[in-house]
Design a protein around this motif. Sequence first.
Motif, PDB file in Angstrom:
ATOM      1  N   PRO A  92      23.885  30.060  31.592  1.00  0.00           N
ATOM      2  CA  PRO A  92      23.894  31.528  31.627  1.00  0.00           C
ATOM      3  C   PRO A  92      25.285  32.091  31.357  1.00  0.00           C
ATOM      4  CG  PRO A  92      22.745  30.631  33.538  1.00  0.00           C
ATOM      5  CD  PRO A  92      23.434  29.473  32.871  1.00  0.00           C
ATOM      6  N   GLY A  93      25.331  33.136  30.541  1.00  0.00           N
ATOM      7  CA  GLY A  93      26.573  33.836  30.282  1.00  0.00           C
ATOM      8  C   GLY A  93      26.654  35.081  31.144  1.00  0.00           C
ATOM      9  N   ILE A  94      27.736  35.192  31.899  1.00  0.00           N
ATOM     10  CA  ILE A  94      27.989  36.369  32.731  1.00  0.00           C
ATOM     11  C   ILE A  94      29.155  37.113  32.092  1.00  0.00           C
ATOM     12  CG2 ILE A  94      28.610  37.218  35.015  1.00  0.00           C
ATOM     13  CD1 ILE A  94      27.532  34.529  36.106  1.00  0.00           C
ATOM     14  N   ALA A  95      28.928  38.361  31.726  1.00  0.00           N
ATOM     15  CA  ALA A  95      29.954  39.134  31.018  1.00  0.00           C
ATOM     16  C   ALA A  95      30.603  40.150  31.949  1.00  0.00           C
ATOM     17  CB  ALA A  95      29.340  39.847  29.821  1.00  0.00           C
ATOM     18  N   VAL A  96      31.885  40.369  31.732  1.00  0.00           N
ATOM     19  CA  VAL A  96      32.605  41.450  32.398  1.00  0.00           C
ATOM     20  C   VAL A  96      33.136  42.382  31.319  1.00  0.00           C
ATOM     21  CG1 VAL A  96      33.217  40.338  34.582  1.00  0.00           C
ATOM     22  CG2 VAL A  96      34.604  39.890  32.562  1.00  0.00           C
ATOM     23  N   ALA A  97      32.911  43.680  31.513  1.00  0.00           N
ATOM     24  CA  ALA A  97      33.297  44.662  30.494  1.00  0.00           C
ATOM     25  C   ALA A  97      34.734  45.122  30.713  1.00  0.00           C
ATOM     26  CB  ALA A  97      32.336  45.845  30.528  1.00  0.00           C
ATOM     27  N   THR A  98      35.642  44.159  30.814  1.00  0.00           N
ATOM     28  CA  THR A  98      37.054  44.455  31.063  1.00  0.00           C
ATOM     29  C   THR A  98      37.922  44.169  29.841  1.00  0.00           C
ATOM     30  OG1 THR A  98      37.108  42.267  32.130  1.00  0.00           O
ATOM     31  CG2 THR A  98      37.053  44.188  33.571  1.00  0.00           C
ATOM     32  N   GLY A  99      37.300  43.706  28.764  1.00  0.00           N
ATOM     33  CA  GLY A  99      38.046  43.365  27.556  1.00  0.00           C
ATOM     34  C   GLY A  99      37.701  44.279  26.406  1.00  0.00           C
ATOM     35  N   PRO A 100      37.789  43.777  25.179  1.00  0.00           N
ATOM     36  CA  PRO A 100      37.606  44.626  24.004  1.00  0.00           C
ATOM     37  C   PRO A 100      36.155  44.921  23.655  1.00  0.00           C
ATOM     38  CG  PRO A 100      38.099  42.388  23.323  1.00  0.00           C
ATOM     39  CD  PRO A 100      38.214  42.414  24.815  1.00  0.00           C
ATOM     40  N   CYS A 101      35.199  44.247  24.289  1.00  0.00           N
ATOM     41  CA  CYS A 101      33.788  44.391  23.930  1.00  0.00           C
ATOM     42  C   CYS A 101      33.065  45.274  24.942  1.00  0.00           C
ATOM     43  CB  CYS A 101      33.109  43.022  23.868  1.00  0.00           C
ATOM     44  SG  CYS A 101      33.881  41.890  22.672  1.00  0.00           S
ATOM     45  N   THR A 102      32.176  46.127  24.439  1.00  0.00           N
ATOM     46  CA  THR A 102      31.430  47.016  25.309  1.00  0.00           C
ATOM     47  C   THR A 102      30.293  46.262  25.999  1.00  0.00           C
ATOM     48  OG1 THR A 102      29.826  47.662  23.626  1.00  0.00           O
ATOM     49  CG2 THR A 102      31.892  48.917  23.716  1.00  0.00           C
ATOM     50  N   ALA A 103      29.756  46.886  27.043  1.00  0.00           N
ATOM     51  CA  ALA A 103      28.627  46.287  27.750  1.00  0.00           C
ATOM     52  C   ALA A 103      27.453  46.070  26.805  1.00  0.00           C
ATOM     53  CB  ALA A 103      28.224  47.173  28.925  1.00  0.00           C
ATOM     54  N   ASP A 104      27.189  47.029  25.922  1.00  0.00           N
ATOM     55  CA  ASP A 104      26.080  46.882  24.975  1.00  0.00           C
ATOM     56  C   ASP A 104      26.318  45.725  24.021  1.00  0.00           C
ATOM     57  OD1 ASP A 104      24.656  48.949  26.097  1.00  0.00           O
ATOM     58  OD2 ASP A 104      25.299  50.456  24.630  1.00  0.00           O
ATOM     59  N   GLU A 105      27.555  45.575  23.550  1.00  0.00           N
ATOM     60  CA  GLU A 105      27.879  44.457  22.652  1.00  0.00           C
ATOM     61  C   GLU A 105      27.696  43.122  23.367  1.00  0.00           C
ATOM     62  OE1 GLU A 105      31.236  46.537  19.741  1.00  0.00           O
ATOM     63  OE2 GLU A 105      31.844  45.698  21.674  1.00  0.00           O
ATOM     64  N   LEU A 112      23.887  38.708  32.259  1.00  0.00           N
ATOM     65  CA  LEU A 112      24.281  39.717  33.233  1.00  0.00           C
ATOM     66  C   LEU A 112      25.595  40.322  32.768  1.00  0.00           C
ATOM     67  CD1 LEU A 112      23.857  41.011  36.086  1.00  0.00           C
ATOM     68  CD2 LEU A 112      25.230  39.109  36.994  1.00  0.00           C
ATOM     69  N   VAL A 113      25.716  41.640  32.855  1.00  0.00           N
ATOM     70  CA  VAL A 113      26.963  42.321  32.508  1.00  0.00           C
ATOM     71  C   VAL A 113      27.465  43.063  33.741  1.00  0.00           C
ATOM     72  CG1 VAL A 113      28.114  43.988  31.017  1.00  0.00           C
ATOM     73  CG2 VAL A 113      26.243  42.589  30.103  1.00  0.00           C
ATOM     74  N   LEU A 114      28.694  42.756  34.147  1.00  0.00           N
ATOM     75  CA  LEU A 114      29.341  43.405  35.279  1.00  0.00           C
ATOM     76  C   LEU A 114      30.454  44.309  34.789  1.00  0.00           C
ATOM     77  CD1 LEU A 114      29.766  40.192  37.486  1.00  0.00           C
ATOM     78  CD2 LEU A 114      27.933  41.895  37.668  1.00  0.00           C
ATOM     79  N   ASP A 115      30.719  45.367  35.541  1.00  0.00           N
ATOM     80  CA  ASP A 115      31.846  46.226  35.182  1.00  0.00           C
ATOM     81  C   ASP A 115      33.158  45.449  35.267  1.00  0.00           C
ATOM     82  OD1 ASP A 115      30.204  48.417  34.774  1.00  0.00           O
ATOM     83  OD2 ASP A 115      30.468  49.195  36.809  1.00  0.00           O
ATOM     84  N   ASP A 116      33.285  44.636  36.298  1.00  0.00           N
ATOM     85  CA  ASP A 116      34.463  43.778  36.480  1.00  0.00           C
ATOM     86  C   ASP A 116      34.097  42.677  37.470  1.00  0.00           C
ATOM     87  OD1 ASP A 116      34.720  44.834  39.114  1.00  0.00           O
ATOM     88  OD2 ASP A 116      35.954  46.477  38.361  1.00  0.00           O
ATOM     89  N   LEU A 117      35.046  41.851  37.817  1.00  0.00           N
ATOM     90  CA  LEU A 117      34.759  40.699  38.667  1.00  0.00           C
ATOM     91  C   LEU A 117      34.510  41.059  40.124  1.00  0.00           C
ATOM     92  CD1 LEU A 117      37.169  37.932  37.305  1.00  0.00           C
ATOM     93  CD2 LEU A 117      34.671  37.969  37.167  1.00  0.00           C
ATOM     94  N   THR A 118      34.724  42.306  40.511  1.00  0.00           N
ATOM     95  CA  THR A 118      34.424  42.663  41.897  1.00  0.00           C
ATOM     96  C   THR A 118      32.935  42.476  42.192  1.00  0.00           C
ATOM     97  OG1 THR A 118      34.146  45.014  41.363  1.00  0.00           O
ATOM     98  CG2 THR A 118      36.347  44.292  42.041  1.00  0.00           C
ATOM     99  N   GLY A 119      32.102  42.546  41.164  1.00  0.00           N
ATOM    100  CA  GLY A 119      30.675  42.342  41.353  1.00  0.00           C
ATOM    101  C   GLY A 119      30.242  40.892  41.282  1.00  0.00           C
ATOM    102  N   PHE A 120      31.172  39.983  40.999  1.00  0.00           N
ATOM    103  CA  PHE A 120      30.781  38.588  40.789  1.00  0.00           C
ATOM    104  C   PHE A 120      30.304  37.876  42.053  1.00  0.00           C
ATOM    105  CE2 PHE A 120      31.750  34.063  40.719  1.00  0.00           C
ATOM    106  CZ  PHE A 120      30.995  33.659  39.627  1.00  0.00           C
ATOM    107  N   PRO A 121      30.974  38.006  43.204  1.00  0.00           N
ATOM    108  CA  PRO A 121      30.480  37.279  44.382  1.00  0.00           C
ATOM    109  C   PRO A 121      29.031  37.609  44.726  1.00  0.00           C
ATOM    110  CG  PRO A 121      32.722  38.010  44.766  1.00  0.00           C
ATOM    111  CD  PRO A 121      32.273  38.667  43.486  1.00  0.00           C
ATOM    112  N   GLY A 122      28.664  38.895  44.645  1.00  0.00           N
ATOM    113  CA  GLY A 122      27.276  39.265  44.911  1.00  0.00           C
ATOM    114  C   GLY A 122      26.323  38.709  43.878  1.00  0.00           C
TER     115      GLY A 122
END
Length: 206
Positions: free
Chosen positions: A165-178, A186-196
């Motif tokens: 599984p690929g878990i994405a964080v939208a903290t770099g150059p690519c948008t959540a949709d991309e 799974l797409v997270l805004d940032d790693l603060t959502g990763f533990p949950g």
Amino acid sequence: MPPPPTVGFDLDMTLVDSRPGIAATYRALTARTGVPVDAEVAVSRLGPPLRTEIAHWFPPEQVEDAVHIFRELYPAYAITPTVPLPGAREAVEAVRAYGGRVLVVTSKLGRLARLHLDHLGLVVDEVAGDLFAEEKATALRAHGATHYVGDHVADMTAAQTAGVPGIAVATGPCTADELRAAGAGLVLDDLTGFPGALAGMIRLAL
């Protein structure tokens, strides 16, 4: 009980914000070579291998020399300004809390990645460097990764190629949709959502 997770993380713009230091290194490269590089443009598209970016600014016959000079300058300019991204430490600790292992799989040279991790006190089990997109899958498979976390569409390609599984964080150059279009489970805004998110995945595996 499911086996403990082995989670691979990308480095730049996933675990760390290295833009200030990399920009400083590009400015030093310009000072050394006389070839103008727009450092802010360069760091807005981190992810692909260094040679890819260098080739935007240097003629083909100078690319390898420029890569060598950039890497020579890197420890002096790039390490100290780099900071962990929000949730990075907690993400690593969450994997450990489940008895898991942490990998860093990055397009950056492994020895330079280690400098960042050591400076920031981010303790990981393995570092595999100088890999991009499908190439990262080799390291993910070799180390038994169960998930891969990254900020770039190429990281989602790596996860798919490795069959995890690929878990994405939208903290770099690519948008959540991309990132979703590239196959992120799974797409997270940032790693603060990763533990949950990790806790949820482990519950589903029970």
